[in-house]
Motif scaffolding. Structure first.
Motif, PDB file in Angstrom:
ATOM      1  N   GLU A 204       0.665  -1.151  -0.262  1.00 62.33           N
ATOM      2  CA  GLU A 204      -0.343  -0.374  -0.491  1.00 62.33           C
ATOM      3  C   GLU A 204       0.893   1.546   0.252  1.00 62.33           C
ATOM      4  O   GLU A 204       0.309   2.445   0.115  1.00 62.33           O
ATOM      5  N   GLU A 205       1.905   1.150  -0.087  1.00 61.85           N
ATOM      6  CA  GLU A 205       2.645   2.413   0.100  1.00 61.85           C
ATOM      7  C   GLU A 205       2.675   3.018  -1.311  1.00 61.85           C
ATOM      8  O   GLU A 205       2.713   2.928  -2.049  1.00 61.85           O
ATOM      9  N   GLU A 206       2.238   4.625  -0.811  1.00 58.49           N
ATOM     10  CA  GLU A 206       2.775   5.505  -1.717  1.00 58.49           C
ATOM     11  C   GLU A 206       4.280   6.588  -2.042  1.00 58.49           C
ATOM     12  O   GLU A 206       4.621   6.747  -0.813  1.00 58.49           O
ATOM     13  N   VAL A 207       3.790   6.853  -3.272  1.00 61.97           N
ATOM     14  CA  VAL A 207       4.678   8.061  -3.353  1.00 61.97           C
ATOM     15  C   VAL A 207       4.241   9.447  -4.036  1.00 61.97           C
ATOM     16  O   VAL A 207       3.669   9.194  -4.796  1.00 61.97           O
ATOM     17  N   THR A 208       4.484  10.495  -3.584  1.00 57.99           N
ATOM     18  CA  THR A 208       4.191  11.688  -4.382  1.00 57.99           C
ATOM     19  C   THR A 208       5.017  12.423  -4.927  1.00 57.99           C
ATOM     20  O   THR A 208       6.172  12.298  -4.357  1.00 57.99           O
TER      21      THR A 208
ATOM     22  N   TYR B 292       2.082   8.002  -7.233  1.00 57.20           N
ATOM     23  CA  TYR B 292       2.345   7.015  -6.891  1.00 57.20           C
ATOM     24  C   TYR B 292       1.515   5.398  -6.194  1.00 57.20           C
ATOM     25  O   TYR B 292       2.594   5.891  -5.497  1.00 57.20           O
ATOM     26  N   LYS B 293       1.606   4.295  -6.144  1.00 59.74           N
ATOM     27  CA  LYS B 293       1.771   3.301  -5.760  1.00 59.74           C
ATOM     28  C   LYS B 293       3.091   2.591  -6.254  1.00 59.74           C
ATOM     29  O   LYS B 293       3.260   2.120  -6.989  1.00 59.74           O
ATOM     30  N   VAL B 294       3.940   2.200  -4.741  1.00 63.45           N
ATOM     31  CA  VAL B 294       5.337   1.470  -5.270  1.00 63.45           C
ATOM     32  C   VAL B 294       5.419   0.166  -5.555  1.00 63.45           C
ATOM     33  O   VAL B 294       6.531   0.130  -6.918  1.00 63.45           O
ATOM     34  N   ALA B 295       4.520  -0.404  -5.087  1.00 58.08           N
ATOM     35  CA  ALA B 295       4.173  -1.520  -5.782  1.00 58.08           C
ATOM     36  C   ALA B 295       4.337  -2.020  -7.018  1.00 58.08           C
ATOM     37  O   ALA B 295       4.544  -2.726  -7.886  1.00 58.08           O
ATOM     38  N   SER B 296       3.223  -0.745  -7.573  1.00 57.82           N
ATOM     39  CA  SER B 296       3.212  -0.615  -8.939  1.00 57.82           C
ATOM     40  C   SER B 296       4.092  -0.518 -10.052  1.00 57.82           C
ATOM     41  O   SER B 296       4.463   0.243 -11.320  1.00 57.82           O
ATOM     42  N   LEU B 297       5.177   0.421 -10.104  1.00 60.15           N
ATOM     43  CA  LEU B 297       6.305   0.904 -10.575  1.00 60.15           C
ATOM     44  C   LEU B 297       7.395  -0.108 -10.457  1.00 60.15           C
ATOM     45  O   LEU B 297       7.415  -1.161 -10.505  1.00 60.15           O
ATOM     46  N   SER B 298       7.922   0.507 -11.861  1.00 63.26           N
ATOM     47  CA  SER B 298       8.944   0.184 -12.281  1.00 63.26           C
ATOM     48  C   SER B 298      10.212  -0.696 -11.757  1.00 63.26           C
ATOM     49  O   SER B 298      10.336  -0.231  -9.801  1.00 63.26           O
TER      50      SER B 298
ATOM     51  N   THR C 217      13.937   1.655  -6.909  1.00 65.65           N
ATOM     52  CA  THR C 217      15.241   1.562  -6.299  1.00 65.65           C
ATOM     53  C   THR C 217      15.409   3.260  -6.700  1.00 65.65           C
ATOM     54  O   THR C 217      16.045   2.967  -5.090  1.00 65.65           O
ATOM     55  N   GLN C 218      15.249   3.600  -6.908  1.00 68.72           N
ATOM     56  CA  GLN C 218      14.969   5.461  -6.656  1.00 68.72           C
ATOM     57  C   GLN C 218      14.109   5.522  -5.939  1.00 68.72           C
ATOM     58  O   GLN C 218      14.914   6.217  -4.777  1.00 68.72           O
ATOM     59  N   VAL C 219      12.961   5.637  -5.361  1.00 68.55           N
ATOM     60  CA  VAL C 219      12.296   5.359  -3.892  1.00 68.55           C
ATOM     61  C   VAL C 219      13.218   4.203  -3.090  1.00 68.55           C
ATOM     62  O   VAL C 219      12.750   5.510  -1.960  1.00 68.55           O
ATOM     63  N   ASN C 220      13.601   3.821  -2.975  1.00 71.71           N
ATOM     64  CA  ASN C 220      14.302   3.897  -1.771  1.00 71.71           C
ATOM     65  C   ASN C 220      16.166   3.957  -1.662  1.00 71.71           C
ATOM     66  O   ASN C 220      16.277   4.743  -0.253  1.00 71.71           O
ATOM     67  N   ASN C 221      16.218   4.532  -2.635  1.00 70.51           N
ATOM     68  CA  ASN C 221      17.226   5.780  -2.062  1.00 70.51           C
ATOM     69  C   ASN C 221      17.196   7.165  -1.973  1.00 70.51           C
ATOM     70  O   ASN C 221      17.749   7.179  -1.152  1.00 70.51           O
ATOM     71  N   LEU C 222      15.776   7.443  -2.081  1.00 73.77           N
ATOM     72  CA  LEU C 222      15.424   8.412  -1.610  1.00 73.77           C
ATOM     73  C   LEU C 222      14.683   8.322  -0.080  1.00 73.77           C
ATOM     74  O   LEU C 222      15.595   9.392   0.987  1.00 73.77           O
ATOM     75  N   LYS C 223      14.545   7.594   0.226  1.00 76.20           N
ATOM     76  CA  LYS C 223      13.986   6.933   1.914  1.00 76.20           C
ATOM     77  C   LYS C 223      15.371   7.157   2.114  1.00 76.20           C
ATOM     78  O   LYS C 223      15.439   7.495   3.436  1.00 76.20           O
ATOM     79  N   PHE C 224      16.726   5.990   1.933  1.00 78.81           N
ATOM     80  CA  PHE C 224      17.937   6.026   2.627  1.00 78.81           C
ATOM     81  C   PHE C 224      18.369   7.775   2.876  1.00 78.81           C
ATOM     82  O   PHE C 224      18.698   7.689   3.993  1.00 78.81           O
TER      83      PHE C 224
END
Length: 67
Positions: free
Chosen positions: A4-8, A14-20, A25-32
């Motif tokens: 259910e994680e989302e990123v704006t 966007y639902k993160v699970a539906s992303l490429s 990877t870029q979402v994880n980089n941003l979170k880090f």
């Protein structure tokens, strides 16, 4: 990652699970990076508090000015 994680980005959510894989990877980089920035901000707060304490201790250790 939570299904259910989302990123704006730019106002679009966007639902993160539906992303490429690359986008996830870029979402994880941003979170880090965001976590590292938060940790550094906490350290700055601690160091700023210590600096104030040391400045106050120095003032107490200096000879009193006489006028």
């Amino acid at each position: 990652m939570d299904d259910e994680e989302e990123v704006t980005v730019d106002g679009v959510t966007y639902k993160v699970a539906s992303l490429s894989e690359e986008a996830r990877t870029q979402v994880n980089n941003l979170k880090f990076v965001e976590a590292e920035i938060a940790a550094m901000q906490s350290k700055v707060a601690v160091f700023t508090t210590a600096k104030i304490a040391y400045e106050n201790a120095l003032r107490q250790a200096l000879p009193r000015a006489t006028h």
